[in-house]
Write an enzyme that holds these catalytic residues in place. Structure first.
Site, PDB file in Angstrom:
ATOM      1  N   SER A 113      27.777  10.988 -26.841  1.00 60.49           N
ATOM      2  CA  SER A 113      29.118  10.488 -26.540  1.00 60.49           C
ATOM      3  C   SER A 113      30.115  10.981 -27.581  1.00 60.49           C
ATOM      4  O   SER A 113      29.817  11.009 -28.776  1.00 60.49           O
ATOM      5  CB  SER A 113      29.116   8.955 -26.540  1.00 60.49           C
ATOM      6  N   TYR A 172      36.124  13.366 -23.762  1.00 61.93           N
ATOM      7  CA  TYR A 172      37.369  12.913 -23.131  1.00 61.93           C
ATOM      8  C   TYR A 172      38.422  13.920 -23.555  1.00 61.93           C
ATOM      9  O   TYR A 172      38.766  13.971 -24.750  1.00 61.93           O
ATOM     10  CB  TYR A 172      37.761  11.520 -23.623  1.00 61.93           C
ATOM     11  N   LYS A 176      31.930  14.396 -15.141  1.00 62.20           N
ATOM     12  CA  LYS A 176      31.250  13.100 -15.019  1.00 62.20           C
ATOM     13  C   LYS A 176      32.227  12.083 -14.445  1.00 62.20           C
ATOM     14  O   LYS A 176      33.300  11.854 -15.022  1.00 62.20           O
ATOM     15  CB  LYS A 176      30.770  12.638 -16.398  1.00 62.20           C
ATOM     16  N   HIS A 210      30.647   5.150 -14.083  1.00 60.79           N
ATOM     17  CA  HIS A 210      30.730   4.739 -15.487  1.00 60.79           C
ATOM     18  C   HIS A 210      29.972   3.427 -15.702  1.00 60.79           C
ATOM     19  O   HIS A 210      30.364   2.584 -16.515  1.00 60.79           O
ATOM     20  CB  HIS A 210      32.197   4.599 -15.905  1.00 60.79           C
TER      21      HIS A 210
HETATM   22  C1  FMN Z   1      27.994   0.577 -23.704  1.00 62.27           C
HETATM   23  C2  FMN Z   1      28.374   1.767 -22.891  1.00 62.27           C
HETATM   24  C3  FMN Z   1      29.159   2.740 -23.454  1.00 62.27           C
HETATM   25  C4  FMN Z   1      29.511   3.868 -22.725  1.00 62.27           C
HETATM   26  N1  FMN Z   1      30.215   4.844 -23.324  1.00 62.27           N
HETATM   27  C5  FMN Z   1      30.508   5.966 -22.633  1.00 62.27           C
HETATM   28  C6  FMN Z   1      31.192   7.037 -23.256  1.00 62.27           C
HETATM   29  O1  FMN Z   1      31.485   7.001 -24.431  1.00 62.27           O
HETATM   30  N2  FMN Z   1      31.470   8.127 -22.502  1.00 62.27           N
HETATM   31  C7  FMN Z   1      31.137   8.206 -21.174  1.00 62.27           C
HETATM   32  O2  FMN Z   1      31.434   9.208 -20.527  1.00 62.27           O
HETATM   33  N3  FMN Z   1      30.468   7.221 -20.573  1.00 62.27           N
HETATM   34  C8  FMN Z   1      30.146   6.100 -21.260  1.00 62.27           C
HETATM   35  N4  FMN Z   1      29.438   5.114 -20.652  1.00 62.27           N
HETATM   36  C9  FMN Z   1      28.979   5.283 -19.268  1.00 62.27           C
HETATM   37  C10 FMN Z   1      27.575   5.917 -19.227  1.00 62.27           C
HETATM   38  O3  FMN Z   1      27.626   7.266 -19.557  1.00 62.27           O
HETATM   39  C11 FMN Z   1      26.940   5.825 -17.831  1.00 62.27           C
HETATM   40  O4  FMN Z   1      27.852   6.319 -16.873  1.00 62.27           O
HETATM   41  C12 FMN Z   1      26.497   4.439 -17.428  1.00 62.27           C
HETATM   42  O5  FMN Z   1      26.075   3.676 -18.532  1.00 62.27           O
HETATM   43  C13 FMN Z   1      25.359   4.559 -16.424  1.00 62.27           C
HETATM   44  O6  FMN Z   1      24.960   3.344 -15.969  1.00 62.27           O
HETATM   45  P1  FMN Z   1      23.665   2.532 -16.509  1.00 62.27           P
HETATM   46  O7  FMN Z   1      24.083   1.934 -17.796  1.00 62.27           O
HETATM   47  O8  FMN Z   1      23.475   1.554 -15.407  1.00 62.27           O
HETATM   48  O9  FMN Z   1      22.516   3.496 -16.647  1.00 62.27           O
HETATM   49  C14 FMN Z   1      29.085   3.984 -21.376  1.00 62.27           C
HETATM   50  C15 FMN Z   1      28.302   2.987 -20.815  1.00 62.27           C
HETATM   51  C16 FMN Z   1      27.934   1.885 -21.554  1.00 62.27           C
HETATM   52  C17 FMN Z   1      27.057   0.844 -20.915  1.00 62.27           C
HETATM   53  O1  173 Z   2      32.781   1.701 -23.303  1.00 61.71           O
HETATM   54  C1  173 Z   2      32.834   2.665 -22.563  1.00 61.71           C
HETATM   55  O2  173 Z   2      32.396   2.625 -21.407  1.00 61.71           O
HETATM   56  C2  173 Z   2      33.434   3.905 -22.984  1.00 61.71           C
HETATM   57  O3  173 Z   2      33.382   4.822 -22.219  1.00 61.71           O
HETATM   58  C3  173 Z   2      34.106   4.100 -24.289  1.00 61.71           C
HETATM   59  C4  173 Z   2      35.143   4.987 -24.385  1.00 61.71           C
HETATM   60  C5  173 Z   2      35.793   5.190 -25.571  1.00 61.71           C
HETATM   61  C6  173 Z   2      35.442   4.522 -26.693  1.00 61.71           C
HETATM   62  C7  173 Z   2      34.399   3.656 -26.617  1.00 61.71           C
HETATM   63  C8  173 Z   2      33.720   3.458 -25.418  1.00 61.71           C
END
Ligand code: FMN
Ligand code: 173
Length: 345
Positions: A104, A128, A217, A241
């Site tokens: 990430s 991003y 994504k 997401h």
């Molecule tokens: C705590 C958390 C933080 C996440 N942070 C990001 C992120 O920084 N960038 C991003 O593209 N997706 C982020 N996602 C989305 C994940 O990449 C993904 O799409 C999602 O967790 C998939 O679903 P699942 O948790 O049911 O496997 C985040 C998801 C969670 C749960």
């Molecule tokens: O929490 C999230 O899902 C996420 O995508 C995110 C984005 C930027 C900073 C921290 C988390």
């Protein structure tokens, strides 16, 4: 532990409740969050029999990167909230599982340090796109120099989703001493800007900026999948997401068939959201996904037992995929096809 559900319970008992809620929660009424898992349960697998299956074959090559199983680590923020080693531990677990970790942009360990902690790990970098093109370029160069093999551009975040749990808990910032290390710019740490002004022109600019393959994504609409092909995108990751952005988007697995058909085999289509069992992986692959990614399960493993916990989550999923594949009469994931999935209710 016998199921990912047990890792979540273990993680919950160890985590600060506000951090647990941050990881577990979704946007709005969490309709999409619930739908992601429920939709897998509404699909049934139709196994084949007497097929004289050969040796199991789970390997996939995606955008030139090898994974020993079709289950990747989705990009998730803030791993140090779950374990002091943070993304270092996750990268080592992904390396042991011989799978790809999508780091990430909001990691709490700098991408260079993630790579250095797990030499030989296959890393992609989630981006991003920032409104300041020069800063986006800085991030891209850092990811390239760290050895990341692809960029995963998250496009479902023109603004942050409304997360009621975080608001209630007052969780807005990382604790003292923890930062988004990829956002360091000299003496300051920049905020991550989620911009509604991003357009396909930014994808074109990014393509001109780097030789790395670009995956998008968070594409949900088939029309956007077709546009992605016009803009030279190398892969799509179908995702809502994890239910954290726009609430009431369909479950990821329900989005998949139309995207697969819009893409028509031109580029690989991946999926994340709600994958909790090997049978979920098979359903996604049968419906045309080249691979899936898991987000929260890896965090639960990490919070439960650090690198070892994250590693066990990945190895549990692997053995579930192997068993389910064998029970379906298949040796190779390439033998899965849409006729083996049907709506159960
Ligand atoms: C705590 C958390 C933080 C996440 N942070 C990001 C992120 O920084 N960038 C991003 O593209 N997706 C982020 N996602 C989305 C994940 O990449 C993904 O799409 C999602 O967790 C998939 O679903 P699942 O948790 O049911 O496997 C985040 C998801 C969670 C749960
Ligand atoms: O929490 C999230 O899902 C996420 O995508 C995110 C984005 C930027 C900073 C921290 C988390």
């Amino acid at each position: 532990m016998e199921s990912l559900g047990e890792f979540e319970a273990a993680a919950r008992s160890r985590l600060d409740p506000a951090y647990y809620d941050y990881f577990a929660g979704g946007a709005g009424d969490e309709v999409t969050l619930r739908a992601n898992e429920a939709a897998f349960d509404r699909l049934a697998l139709l196994p084949r029999v007497l097929r004289g299956a050969g040796k199991l074959q789970l390997d996939v090559t995606l955008l030139g990167s090898h994974a020993a199983m079709p289950v990747l680590v989705a990009p998730t923020a803030f791993h140090r909230l779950a374990d002091p080693e943070g993304e270092r531990a996750t990268a080592r677990a992904a390396r042991t599982a011989e799978t790809i970790m999508i780091v990430s942009m909001a990691s709490t360990v700098a991408v260079e340090d993630v790579a250095a902690a797990a030499p030989g790990a296959e890393l992609w970098f989630q981006l991003y796109i920032q409104p300041d093109p020069a800063f986006t370029e800085t991030l891209v160069r850092r990811a390239e120099a760290a050895g990341c093999k692809a960029l995963v551009v998250t496009v479902d975040s023109p603004t942050l989703g409304a997360r009621a749990r975080d608001r209630r808990n007052g969780f807005h910032d990382l604790p003292e001493g923890m930062y988004c290390e990829n956002l360091r710019d000299g003496a300051r740490v920049r905020p991550i800007v989620m911009s509604p002004e991003l357009s396909w022109a930014h994808i074109d600019q990014l393509r001109d900026m780097t030789a790395l393959p670009i995956a998008l994504k968070g594409v949900a609409h088939p029309a956007d999948a077709r546009l992605a092909l016009d803009h030279g995108v190398a892969a799509l990751l179908v995702s809502n997401h994890g239910g954290r952005q726009l609430d009431t988007v369909p479950a990821a697995i329900d989005l998949l068939p139309d995207i697969v058909s819009a893409v028509g085999g031109a580029i690989p289509v991946l999926l994340d959201g709600g994958v909790r069992r090997g049978t979920d992986v098979l359903k996604a692959l049968a419906l045309g996904a080249a691979a899936v990614a898991v987000g929260r399960p890896v965090i639960w493993g990490l919070a439960a037992d650090g690198e070892r916990g994250a590693g066990r989550v990945l190895s549990l999923l692997r053995s579930e995929v192997e068993r389910a594949l064998t029970l379906c009469g298949c040796a190779s994931i390439d033998e899965l096809e849409p006729g083996m999935v049907r709506r159960a209710c």
